[in-house]
Design a protein around this motif. Sequence first.
Motif, mmCIF file in Angstrom:
data_model
loop_
_atom_site.group_PDB
_atom_site.id
_atom_site.type_symbol
_atom_site.label_atom_id
_atom_site.label_comp_id
_atom_site.label_asym_id
_atom_site.label_seq_id
_atom_site.Cartn_x
_atom_site.Cartn_y
_atom_site.Cartn_z
ATOM 1 N N ILE A 158 47.355 68.920 -47.953
ATOM 2 C CA ILE A 158 47.058 69.912 -46.904
ATOM 3 C C ILE A 158 48.322 70.663 -46.512
ATOM 4 N N LEU A 159 49.431 69.930 -46.382
ATOM 5 C CA LEU A 159 50.694 70.551 -46.007
ATOM 6 C C LEU A 159 51.123 71.563 -47.070
ATOM 7 N N GLU A 160 51.016 71.164 -48.347
ATOM 8 C CA GLU A 160 51.393 72.076 -49.425
ATOM 9 C C GLU A 160 50.521 73.332 -49.406
ATOM 10 N N LYS A 161 49.225 73.118 -49.225
ATOM 11 C CA LYS A 161 48.305 74.269 -49.191
ATOM 12 C C LYS A 161 48.559 75.119 -47.952
ATOM 13 N N ALA A 162 48.876 74.414 -46.855
ATOM 14 C CA ALA A 162 49.170 75.158 -45.624
ATOM 15 C C ALA A 162 50.446 75.989 -45.797
ATOM 16 N N LEU A 163 51.454 75.384 -46.461
ATOM 17 C CA LEU A 163 52.700 76.129 -46.700
ATOM 18 C C LEU A 163 52.442 77.320 -47.624
ATOM 19 N N LYS A 165 49.628 78.858 -48.002
ATOM 20 C CA LYS A 165 48.832 79.824 -47.228
ATOM 21 C C LYS A 165 49.716 80.539 -46.218
ATOM 22 N N ALA A 166 50.587 79.731 -45.572
ATOM 23 C CA ALA A 166 51.479 80.322 -44.574
ATOM 24 C C ALA A 166 52.418 81.317 -45.250
ATOM 25 N N GLU A 167 52.902 80.957 -46.429
ATOM 26 C CA GLU A 167 53.782 81.858 -47.147
ATOM 27 C C GLU A 167 53.058 83.153 -47.498
ATOM 28 N N GLN A 168 51.818 83.013 -47.884
ATOM 29 C CA GLN A 168 51.032 84.201 -48.220
ATOM 30 C C GLN A 168 50.790 85.042 -46.967
ATOM 31 N N VAL A 169 50.483 84.356 -45.892
ATOM 32 C CA VAL A 169 50.232 85.084 -44.636
ATOM 33 C C VAL A 169 51.525 85.773 -44.182
ATOM 34 N N VAL A 170 52.625 85.031 -44.281
ATOM 35 C CA VAL A 170 53.901 85.583 -43.848
ATOM 36 C C VAL A 170 54.247 86.769 -44.746
ATOM 37 N N LYS A 171 54.015 86.647 -46.031
ATOM 38 C CA LYS A 171 54.328 87.737 -46.944
ATOM 39 C C LYS A 171 53.477 88.956 -46.626
ATOM 40 N N GLN A 172 52.271 88.731 -46.234
ATOM 41 C CA GLN A 172 51.383 89.852 -45.939
ATOM 42 C C GLN A 172 51.734 90.480 -44.586
ATOM 43 N N ARG A 173 52.132 89.733 -43.658
ATOM 44 C CA ARG A 173 52.320 90.253 -42.300
ATOM 45 C C ARG A 173 53.792 90.620 -41.998
ATOM 46 N N ILE A 174 54.689 90.169 -42.723
ATOM 47 C CA ILE A 174 56.079 90.456 -42.371
ATOM 48 C C ILE A 174 56.443 91.896 -42.830
ATOM 49 N N THR A 175 57.153 92.529 -42.017
ATOM 50 C CA THR A 175 57.569 93.901 -42.330
ATOM 51 C C THR A 175 59.078 93.916 -42.570
ATOM 52 N N ASP A 176 59.586 95.072 -42.936
ATOM 53 C CA ASP A 176 61.018 95.162 -43.187
ATOM 54 C C ASP A 176 61.794 94.960 -41.900
ATOM 55 N N LYS A 177 61.277 95.368 -40.832
ATOM 56 C CA LYS A 177 61.902 95.206 -39.540
ATOM 57 C C LYS A 177 61.993 93.741 -39.184
ATOM 58 N N ASP A 178 60.960 93.009 -39.399
ATOM 59 C CA ASP A 178 60.911 91.574 -39.100
ATOM 60 C C ASP A 178 61.943 90.853 -39.974
ATOM 61 N N GLN A 179 62.096 91.288 -41.188
ATOM 62 C CA GLN A 179 63.048 90.639 -42.089
ATOM 63 C C GLN A 179 64.479 90.856 -41.591
ATOM 64 N N GLU A 180 64.780 91.997 -41.165
ATOM 65 C CA GLU A 180 66.124 92.302 -40.660
ATOM 66 C C GLU A 180 66.401 91.494 -39.411
#
Length: 192
Positions: A158-163, A165-180
């Motif tokens: 579950i943790l691996e799948k959550a990570l 999924k979280a990585e996918q969600v983060v990749k989808q929602r993070i913007t260039d501004k958030d990265q900076e």
Amino acid sequence: MKRAVIICLMVSVLFFFSGAALGSGGDEGHGAEPKGWIATDTYRVMNFAVLAIALFLILRKPVSQALDARIRGIREQLSELEVRKKDAETELAQYNKKLLLLEQETEKIVAEYIKQGNEAKERILREAESAAEKLEVQASRNIENEFERAKLQLQQDILEKALIKAEQVVKQRITDKDQERLVDEYLEKVVA
């Protein structure tokens, strides 16, 4: 005694021969048989009586002794048979006692084997129950261990799948501004 017997025998022999001489001398010439009692008959009866008395006197003691010996022998045999009978009765009583004791001993042995069998049965049942309890405890531990292992594996999955999924969600929602902004915050923590 023996002398008297010998004398009686001699007299009887004498009477016999004299009676035979008298009886044979008178009958030859007549040709007819005389009727009634004659002298030879008297001599014959006297001769028989003397012989009978002589035989009685001669044989009385040996016959009496033989009969006494036979009676003693029969009595001895009877007493010996009585002794044997008593011995046989004693032996029979002893064998009956031994047989009774043997039957009692057999009953004791059978009862002892039954008792031992029941004790062995109870011991085997106790051991089986103890082994069953141990197996049950061991099975419980194994089930708990497997359950914990499965739970940890499930949590890890579950943790691996959550990570992921979280990585996918983060990749989808993070913007260039958030990265900076994140890079700046990280640098501040590292420098400070």
